[in-house]
Design an enzyme around this catalytic site. Structure first.
Site, mmCIF file in Angstrom:
data_model
loop_
_atom_site.group_PDB
_atom_site.id
_atom_site.type_symbol
_atom_site.label_atom_id
_atom_site.label_comp_id
_atom_site.label_asym_id
_atom_site.label_seq_id
_atom_site.Cartn_x
_atom_site.Cartn_y
_atom_site.Cartn_z
ATOM 1 C CG ASP A 465 -1.906 -14.603 -9.639
ATOM 2 O OD1 ASP A 465 -2.414 -14.439 -8.512
ATOM 3 O OD2 ASP A 465 -0.705 -14.418 -9.875
ATOM 4 C CG ASP A 527 3.579 -13.967 -4.434
ATOM 5 O OD1 ASP A 527 3.277 -15.039 -4.993
ATOM 6 O OD2 ASP A 527 3.186 -12.853 -4.842
HETATM 7 C C1 GLA Z 1 1.367 -12.947 -8.220
HETATM 8 C C2 GLA Z 1 1.682 -14.403 -7.985
HETATM 9 C C3 GLA Z 1 3.099 -14.683 -8.408
HETATM 10 C C4 GLA Z 1 3.285 -14.320 -9.858
HETATM 11 C C5 GLA Z 1 2.881 -12.874 -10.091
HETATM 12 C C6 GLA Z 1 2.867 -12.542 -11.568
HETATM 13 O O1 GLA Z 1 2.085 -12.143 -7.369
HETATM 14 O O2 GLA Z 1 1.473 -14.747 -6.669
HETATM 15 O O3 GLA Z 1 3.431 -16.027 -8.195
HETATM 16 O O4 GLA Z 1 2.531 -15.185 -10.654
HETATM 17 O O5 GLA Z 1 1.598 -12.601 -9.574
HETATM 18 O O6 GLA Z 1 2.498 -11.230 -11.782
#
Ligand code: GLA
Length: 717
Positions: A465, A527
């Site tokens: 990420d 997300d």
């Molecule tokens: C980002 C990712 C999510 C999740 C969060 C965790 O927003 O896109 O899918 O993994 O971080 O903090």
């Protein structure tokens, strides 16, 4: 595929062609990019020369105006006042020196690129003799794809330092025509929205200086005729194989000719010491006369065959991810409990998302300290992975390796490792700072901490990420070195752990580009998992990415990002159209929907090869969305019918399917109806209908209410 004649060079594979020549005074002139020409014999070179007031005569030659000439490597200062492809203070000429053909492609160093096997490359060397600068243009063509790669390498061949301000990977001049631009825009949780508008006279540009290719303006473009549709008409597609800052320029001059450029942003002030070279990222160009649908098929095949890492199928375990059910509240008991529930319901992998590492209770702390939190994971990650795998599941883990929290051991030890360490108070995003990957010790550290966790625990999947924009960095060279370091780290990790699936994520699709696709098996698309929002996001993404590059899960309802309530079926049906699929539901939600979850896990498992290898068609876009997914053999067809808003007394909808083999017959799963391919393609397939009154329903019923979906499955008999 590459032919040289007295008229110039033609790169032509029967699907797409690119032609150029050396003009007067050694200037490289662009002749053609578009459909196959077969040969340059009988080709009338565009453009012609004419007297034009106000233009500058090049080197005293009347009517020879660089300002109206179609060029390969235009630069500023000698009469071309349009956007330059190459800019370096003092540049006064770029003159043809030599050309050569090579099998395969150019070694782009650490930059990602399409795989070159079977390709042919034409390299043309030009120089500025006075300045001592060499610019090599490389053009690569593959058999069987309507795609061509283009890049430039700039080298200082003098004995004094130079500055390079701009080196566009792509710069082509297209003849006068009325055209549209199609590109993607978005933001967090609403990525990949397609925009289309007319190209007007003047300069239009988009790009990113956010340190990632960005959800705002990812590096993709299509130029179309104004009457191009989904199925018909000319499309010229462009994409940059790069994940950092970039810039696309479309300039229409006063004669209607269009210059298209893609590359790193201009004004980079890149220092080139004597002998040093700068390699620009690879740009890809695509041409089709089969509309936006044809462009998508061209990209999908190319991405699957040439960009995405090669793997043996299937490798897309249906998973349960902890994020939207537990957020930071994860511990070993909870994870083990979820793993047991997931296994019972037919999942194949448990993914432990954020929250597992030392001291991480919320998003203010601990990034950088990549050891299991001793309080909540007292047995360590190795043991947790053993327990999860003992349940018969694979185990996946979330990392955000490029980041550090102020509240972390790593920051306390190395406050100077962050970008902006030399500034008063560097900007924070999501309460975190960015590590300066352009420093070799930071690069080595990141690789080693991730590798040591992959050695400690049996991990099958890494979600990589990156949750902020990069600020406090106004040095283009360091921003680029950051990207090269990231590519190197991931490449090394992939090599050391070939069984691990790497998923690319940047708060969803904030770094979703062809560069990352070369190193990551899939991308966390967004997300937002609300099915209505995802319809638009996945639809936009499908213009450039095959479904195999996309990841999704069935999340909670009401949706945590937009509060919308949706049925389990709608979430299931939209998530279906991603290569990697799963769930992010709590133990309670899993139990409440146990039979649907089990059925869905079975559906997803049994269709893994269909979604990763099938042909995807957008049949309808708008208030109703209809998608078709057809297996490579044509034996299996899945149709998504989605209607965003409920309507009283709705019309009867039907849709013509595409690309079925004539003479075949298909049986509809459930109803058993038999259809002939011709009938499906010519007369169409009736879509389910909401029948508010009739009981029993007269037609295959669509649920009532907003965001109603149905999956129709046809099998060849
Ligand atoms: C980002 C990712 C999510 C999740 C969060 C965790 O927003 O896109 O899918 O993994 O971080 O903090």
């Amino acid at each position: 595929m590459i032919e040289e004649s007295e008229k110039g060079w033609l790169l032509d594979n029967g699907l797409v062609a690119y032609a150029l020549r050396v003009g007067e005074d050694g200037v490289l002139e662009h002749l053609h990019f578009g459909g196959s020409l077969g040969s340059l014999a009988g080709f009338s070179a565009w453009p012609r020369q004419a007297y034009r007031s106000l233009q500058i005569d090049d080197r005293g030659k009347p009517f020879r105006h660089l300002g109206t000439l179609a060029q390969e490597l235009p630069f500023f200062g000698r009469g071309d006042f349009r956007s330059p492809a190459i800019a370096a203070p003092g540049l006064d000429e770029l003159v043809f020196e030599s050309a050569r053909k090579i099998e395969g492609g150019l070694d782009l160093g650490d930059l990602p690129s399409a795989r070159f096997e079977g390709a042919e490359t034409l390299q043309i060397r030009t120089v500025s003799r006075h300045m001592g600068l060499e610019v090599v243009l490389s053009l690569t063509l593959w058999p069987g794809h309507p795609v061509l790669a283009r890049t430039v390498t700039v080298r200082n061949i003098s004995d004094r330092p130079h500055l390079l301000d701009r080196a566009s990977s792509l710069s082509i001049d297209l003849p006068q025509a009325d055209r549209h631009i199609v590109h993607l825009t978005g933001s967090w949780a609403r990525e990949m929205h397609l925009q289309r508008h007319r190209i007007e006279t003047g300069r239009f540009s988009f790009g990113s200086c956010r340190g990632t290719s960005s959800a705002q303006h990812p590096p993709f473009i299509a130029l179309t005729d104004t009457d191009t549709t989904e199925l018909h008409g000319e499309v010229l597609g462009g994409a940059l194989v790069y994940s950092g800052n970039h810039e696309t320029v479309v300039e229409k001059d006063e004669f209607g000719a269009v210059r298209l450029q893609m590359g790193l942003p201009g004004g980079m002030r890149w220092p080139l010491a004597p002998g040093e070279a700068f390699i620009a990222p690879q740009a890809l160009l695509l041409h089709t006369d089969r509309g936006l649908g044809g462009m998508s098929h061209g990209w999908h095949d190319f991405v699957r065959e040439r960009l995405l890492p090669e793997r043996r199928e299937p490798y897309r375990p249906v998973y349960l991810n902890t994020w939207e059910s537990a957020y930071f509240e994860v511990d070993e008991d909870k994870v083990e409990k979820l793993a047991r529930a997931a296994k019972k319901l037919g999942c194949e992998m448990l993914v432990l998302d954020d929250g597992w590492f030392k001291g991480r209770r919320d998003d203010h702390t601990s990034l950088g300290d990549w050891q299991a939190d001793p309080k909540r994971f007292s047995r360590g990650m190795g043991e947790l992975a053993r327990r999860v795998t003992a349940e018969g599941l694979k185990f996946g883990l979330w990392f955000e390796p490029e980041m550090v929290s102020r509240e972390s051991d790593l920051y306390r030890e190395h406050p100077d490792w962050i970008i902006g360490a030399d500034r008063d108070r560097p900007g924070e995003g999501r309460n975190q700072l960015t590590l300066d990957l352009s420093r070799p010790e930071v690069e080595a550290h990141i690789e080693s901490v991730v590798a040591s966790m992959l050695r400690e625990a049996d991990i099958s999947y890494v979600k990589w990420d990156m949750n902020r924009f990069v600020s406090d960095l106004d040095d283009a060279k360091r921003a680029h070195l950051y990207m090269l370091a990231l590519y190197r780290i991931v490449r090394k990790l992939r090599k050391a752990f070939p069984g691990v699936v790497f998923e690319n994520c940047a708060s969803g699709g904030n770094r979703f580009d062809f560069g990352m696709l070369c190193l990551f098996d899939q991308t966390w698309t967004s997300d937002l998992c609300d099915p209505e929002g995802r319809l638009d996001i996945q639809s936009g993404a499908s213009h450039f990415f095959p479904l195999s590059a996309l990841a999704s899960y069935i999340g909670p309802s009401p949706n945590h990002q937009n509060g919308r309530i949706s049925s389990f079926e709608a979430r299931r049906d939209v998530a279906f159209f991603c290569g990697s699929r799963g769930f992010s539901l709590s133990a309670e939600e899993l139990e409440a929907h146990a039979s649907s979850v089990k059925e869905t896990a079975g559906l997803y498992t049994s269709t893994q090869s269909l979604v990763t290898k099938g042909r995807f068609d957008r049949l309808r876009t708008g208030a109703e969305i209809i998608w078709q997914l057809t297996s490579p053999s044509g034996d299996e067809v899945v149709i998504l019918y989605a209607r965003k808003r409920s309507e009283p007394n709705p019309p009867f909808a039907s849709v013509r399917l595409r690309n079925l083999e004539k003479g075949s017959a298909y049986r509809m799963e459930g109803s058993g109806e038999l259809w002939r391919a011709e009938s499906l393609m010519v007369a169409g397939l009736p879509m389910p209908h909401t029948d508010h009154r009739a009981n029993p329903p007269l037609m295959k019923a669509l649920p009532t209410g907003d965001m109603a979906t149905a999956l129709l499955r046809l099998r060849r008999v």
